[in-house]
Motif scaffolding. Structure first.
Motif, mmCIF file in Angstrom:
data_model
loop_
_atom_site.group_PDB
_atom_site.id
_atom_site.type_symbol
_atom_site.label_atom_id
_atom_site.label_comp_id
_atom_site.label_asym_id
_atom_site.label_seq_id
_atom_site.Cartn_x
_atom_site.Cartn_y
_atom_site.Cartn_z
ATOM 1 N N LYS A 1 1.108 -1.128 0.210
ATOM 2 C CA LYS A 1 0.070 0.050 -0.040
ATOM 3 C C LYS A 1 0.706 1.359 0.024
ATOM 4 C CE LYS A 1 -3.540 2.245 2.777
ATOM 5 N NZ LYS A 1 -4.542 2.484 1.531
ATOM 6 N N SER A 2 1.815 1.300 0.864
ATOM 7 C CA SER A 2 2.715 2.555 0.905
ATOM 8 C C SER A 2 3.700 2.501 -0.248
ATOM 9 C CB SER A 2 3.491 2.481 2.405
ATOM 10 O OG SER A 2 4.294 1.188 2.433
ATOM 11 N N SER A 3 3.982 1.599 -0.886
ATOM 12 C CA SER A 3 4.886 1.506 -2.037
ATOM 13 C C SER A 3 4.200 2.088 -3.133
ATOM 14 C CB SER A 3 5.554 0.238 -1.962
ATOM 15 O OG SER A 3 6.484 -0.111 -0.944
ATOM 16 N N THR B 1 2.890 -1.548 -10.742
ATOM 17 C CA THR B 1 2.309 -2.433 -9.807
ATOM 18 C C THR B 1 2.944 -3.680 -9.675
ATOM 19 O OG1 THR B 1 -0.154 -1.376 -10.518
ATOM 20 C CG2 THR B 1 0.178 -3.806 -9.397
ATOM 21 N N TYR B 2 3.342 -4.457 -11.005
ATOM 22 C CA TYR B 2 4.043 -5.332 -10.855
ATOM 23 C C TYR B 2 5.521 -5.337 -10.358
ATOM 24 C CZ TYR B 2 0.153 -7.786 -13.131
ATOM 25 O OH TYR B 2 -0.996 -8.292 -13.609
ATOM 26 N N GLN B 3 6.113 -4.268 -10.658
ATOM 27 C CA GLN B 3 7.318 -4.033 -10.284
ATOM 28 C C GLN B 3 7.567 -3.797 -8.602
ATOM 29 O OE1 GLN B 3 9.440 -0.765 -12.324
ATOM 30 N NE2 GLN B 3 10.659 -0.416 -10.123
ATOM 31 N N VAL B 4 6.343 -3.089 -8.103
ATOM 32 C CA VAL B 4 6.143 -2.887 -6.662
ATOM 33 C C VAL B 4 6.212 -4.230 -5.945
ATOM 34 C CG1 VAL B 4 4.819 -1.677 -4.879
ATOM 35 C CG2 VAL B 4 5.596 -0.488 -6.753
ATOM 36 N N GLU C 1 9.563 -5.999 -5.786
ATOM 37 C CA GLU C 1 10.230 -5.423 -5.124
ATOM 38 C C GLU C 1 10.025 -5.660 -3.398
ATOM 39 O OE1 GLU C 1 10.624 -1.378 -6.090
ATOM 40 O OE2 GLU C 1 12.025 -1.815 -8.181
ATOM 41 N N SER C 2 8.544 -5.538 -3.162
ATOM 42 C CA SER C 2 8.203 -5.583 -1.773
ATOM 43 C C SER C 2 7.973 -6.991 -1.522
ATOM 44 C CB SER C 2 6.798 -5.017 -1.737
ATOM 45 O OG SER C 2 6.693 -3.558 -2.247
ATOM 46 N N LEU C 3 7.808 -8.182 -2.434
ATOM 47 C CA LEU C 3 7.317 -9.480 -1.814
ATOM 48 C C LEU C 3 8.219 -10.338 -2.196
ATOM 49 C CD1 LEU C 3 3.561 -9.508 -2.957
ATOM 50 C CD2 LEU C 3 4.688 -8.866 -0.794
ATOM 51 N N CYS D 1 16.163 -7.139 -6.293
ATOM 52 C CA CYS D 1 17.505 -7.689 -6.822
ATOM 53 C C CYS D 1 17.249 -7.857 -8.429
ATOM 54 C CB CYS D 1 17.834 -8.866 -6.125
ATOM 55 S SG CYS D 1 16.417 -10.048 -6.417
ATOM 56 N N TRP D 2 16.327 -7.416 -8.992
ATOM 57 C CA TRP D 2 16.037 -7.635 -10.418
ATOM 58 C C TRP D 2 17.285 -7.152 -11.330
ATOM 59 C CZ3 TRP D 2 11.559 -10.054 -12.426
ATOM 60 C CH2 TRP D 2 11.429 -10.256 -13.774
ATOM 61 N N GLN D 3 17.781 -5.851 -11.051
ATOM 62 C CA GLN D 3 18.593 -5.345 -11.772
ATOM 63 C C GLN D 3 20.158 -6.042 -11.790
ATOM 64 O OE1 GLN D 3 18.802 -1.068 -11.186
ATOM 65 N NE2 GLN D 3 17.222 -0.733 -12.842
ATOM 66 N N ASP D 4 20.327 -6.599 -10.586
ATOM 67 C CA ASP D 4 21.561 -7.311 -10.273
ATOM 68 C C ASP D 4 21.341 -8.785 -11.025
ATOM 69 O OD1 ASP D 4 22.619 -5.196 -8.868
ATOM 70 O OD2 ASP D 4 21.830 -5.998 -6.982
#
Length: 253
Positions: A92-94, A179-182, A185-187, A191-194
């Motif tokens: 929600k906050s992200s 939405t899918y990016q958040v 990153e949240s769940l 680390c996607w870029q790495d």
């Protein structure tokens, strides 16, 4: 005299019948009326249950290609523990920082699960759901975007689903990507870029690749799966429907 008249009349009728019969083409087929069974039901357009993810854990060597069912395996990373309260709060906050509003979760359990939380076509898998939460998403203009559902045991969810409907032009695809990016990153991990699973630089790149593949292949439904990113399985499914395209993003432990 009267008998001759009667006989002539009968003969005349017989001749007329024979002439009519001869005038009908010999190859004329009879008209057959086929009645539908009484119990035949009208098919209603209905969102199909989400796929059971038993096939998501793969033992084969890592593979990558944007295909109808892409599987990308990753090296183990630290796991983010998903919880109903904390994870919904973080999402929600992200999302709010990205201009997407998320409602407070509706909590569903008991007999209400069968009515509001039917996600699996497999009966045993569906019956294993003890608890679920559902939230509503709106874009920066206040327009309804979709939902995020969490399902699992009473203690913790084992699956999170992001369901978003796009129009035929995919005009809200940017909001879907955010939405899918958040969610990742949240769940899952930040680390996607790495890791660059499948040599895809971002979640946005992944969505674009799925979009191109789906449109070029002219399929009804396409899937792409990332297996083992931070010890979780990620699946995106896109289905062409009467309103445009229904996207589902599924994260499982």
């Amino acid at each position: 005299m009267n008998k001759k008249i009667v006989i002539s009349t009968i003969v005349g009728i017989i001749v007329v019948i024979i002439l009519i019969a001869i005038s009908i083409p010999m190859n004329q087929k009879p008209i057959i009326t086929i009645e539908k069974p009484i119990d035949e039901q009208i098919t209603h357009i209905k969102e199909k249950p989400l796929p059971v993810n038993e096939t998501m854990t793969q033992t084969n060597p890592p593979k990558h290609s944007i295909s109808n069912n892409t599987i990308i395996s990753q090296k183990p990373l630290p796991t983010i523990n998903i919880s109903y309260v904390d994870s919904n709060s973080i999402l929600k906050s992200s999302l709010d920082t990205k201009g997407i509003s998320m409602s407070n979760p509706i909590k569903i359990s008991g007999s209400s699960i069968a009515k509001f939380c039917t996600f699996y076509s497999d009966v045993e898998k569906q019956n294993s759901i003890q608890y679920c939460t559902s939230t509503e998403l709106k874009d920066s203009n206040g327009k309804f975007l979709g939902n995020i559902h969490m399902i699992g045991s009473k203690e913790a969810p084992d699956t999170v689903l992001g369901v978003i409907q796009t129009d035929p032009f995919m005009s809200n695809l940017d909001s879907l990507k955010v939405t899918y990016q958040v969610m990742v990153e949240s769940l899952v991990c930040n680390c996607w870029q790495d890791q660059k699973p499948g040599n895809l630089g971002s979640v946005s790149d992944w969505i674009d690749a799925i979009k191109v593949h789906h449109l070029e292949g002219k399929r009804t439904t396409s899937h792409s799966e990332i297996d083992g990113l931070a010890q979780k399985q990620l699946l995106v499914e896109v289905t062409t429907n009467t309103e445009g395209y229904l996207w589902k993003f599924i994260i499982t432990n």
